[in-house]
Motif scaffolding. Structure first.
Motif, PDB file in Angstrom:
ATOM      1  N   THR A  76     -20.415  91.501  42.789  1.00 42.44           N
ATOM      2  CA  THR A  76     -20.048  92.842  42.293  1.00 42.44           C
ATOM      3  C   THR A  76     -18.933  92.787  41.243  1.00 42.44           C
ATOM      4  O   THR A  76     -19.079  93.349  40.154  1.00 42.44           O
ATOM      5  N   ASP A 179     -28.767  94.904  39.921  1.00 46.75           N
ATOM      6  CA  ASP A 179     -28.186  94.162  41.039  1.00 46.75           C
ATOM      7  C   ASP A 179     -29.225  94.010  42.147  1.00 46.75           C
ATOM      8  O   ASP A 179     -30.037  94.909  42.362  1.00 46.75           O
ATOM      9  N   GLU A 180     -29.183  92.882  42.816  1.00 46.95           N
ATOM     10  CA  GLU A 180     -30.150  92.591  43.888  1.00 46.95           C
ATOM     11  C   GLU A 180     -31.575  92.813  43.383  1.00 46.95           C
ATOM     12  O   GLU A 180     -32.376  93.533  43.988  1.00 46.95           O
TER      13      GLU A 180
END
Ligand code: ADP
Ligand code: MG
Length: 238
Positions: A76, A179-180
């Motif tokens: 993050t 993200d992810e």
């Protein structure tokens, strides 16, 4: 050069791509503002994690990145800290509206976690952050987006809804984070991701983070990123 190779090895980092900036050792090496350094220490972050050591200088140099590292490795901050710098670097007056930084995450829980972390770093710079995901009133989100923000953190489906409702435009968006990415694929968000990416100017900076790198995610990454640097920390599954 030998030192850099040794240092990367000690961080368990593998890197591929052209002209890769060397990894940093401390947050001081990043040239962050005093406010940002203060926010980092307030978070209790004493030194960067492995992924942060290599990803921060790459992203701060404006390059696209594919970052692969397991859950809990500190991905993050690897995209949030350079995003704050990117936003503060924008010219003061712009006619366009809408977010400069756009972060897509697979679930509302993850989007909310990113929102909380981003708020901590954005606050001291007067940067406005909006979260857009299911389970919240669409009308409230619409109003919040209409009021303006520099960063939006969203699940793909709800972001598409808000774009359709013209709650925001992507005219100002120049920093996109997926993200992810592996989980977004597992949840069937590929069409939504492609639609969102297609609405953001092609000269954007694009960052893709994932815990694993299945072939279909790699394929998307190759399509939507420009000369990315690929950083892998530790052992990673397909
Ligand atoms: P990931 O996205 O890779 O799963 P996170 O970014 O959620 O990992 O970080 C995992 C945890 O580590 C969080 O609690 C975060 O606050 C903490 N963290 C991140 N970077 C650092 C750091 N440099 N030093 C100490 N803790 C950190
Ligand atoms: Mg994460």
């Amino acid at each position: 050069e030998q030192d850099v190779a040794e240092y990367k090895k000690s961080l368990a980092i593998r890197v591929s791509g052209f002209d890769v900036p060397r990894p940093i050792k401390t947050f001081n090496d990043c040239g962050f503002s005093t406010q940002l350094m203060h926010a980092i220490s307030k978070q209790g972050y004493e030194k960067p994690t492995s992924i942060q050591c290599q990803a921060l200088p790459i992203v701060l140099s404006g390059r696209d990145i594919i970052g692969i590292a397991k859950t809990g490795s500190g991905k993050t901050a690897s995209f949030v800290l350079p995003m704050i710098v990117h936003i503060m670097d924008q010219p003061e007056l712009q006619k366009e509206e809408g977010p400069i930084g756009v972060i897509c995450a697979p679930t509302r829980e993850l989007a909310h976690q990113i929102y909380l972390e981003t708020k901590k770093f954005a606050k001291s710079h007067g940067i406005r952050v909006s979260a857009v995901y299911g389970g919240m009133s669409k009308l409230d989100q619409f109003k919040e987006l209409k009021a303006g923000c520099e960063i939006v953190i969203a699940t793909p489906g709800r972001l598409i809804d808000m774009l359709k409702m013209k709650a925001l435009t992507m005219l100002r968006a120049t920093y996109l984070v997926l993200d992810e990415a592996d989980r977004m694929f597992d949840l069937g968000f590929e069409p939504q991701i492609r639609s969102i990416v297609g609405q953001i100017r092609p000269d954007r900076q694009t960052l893709l983070f994932s815990a694993t790198m299945p072939r279909k995610v790699e394929k998307l990454a190759r399509e939507i990123l420009t000369d990315p640097v690929r950083v892998t920390v530790g052992e990673v599954g397909m």
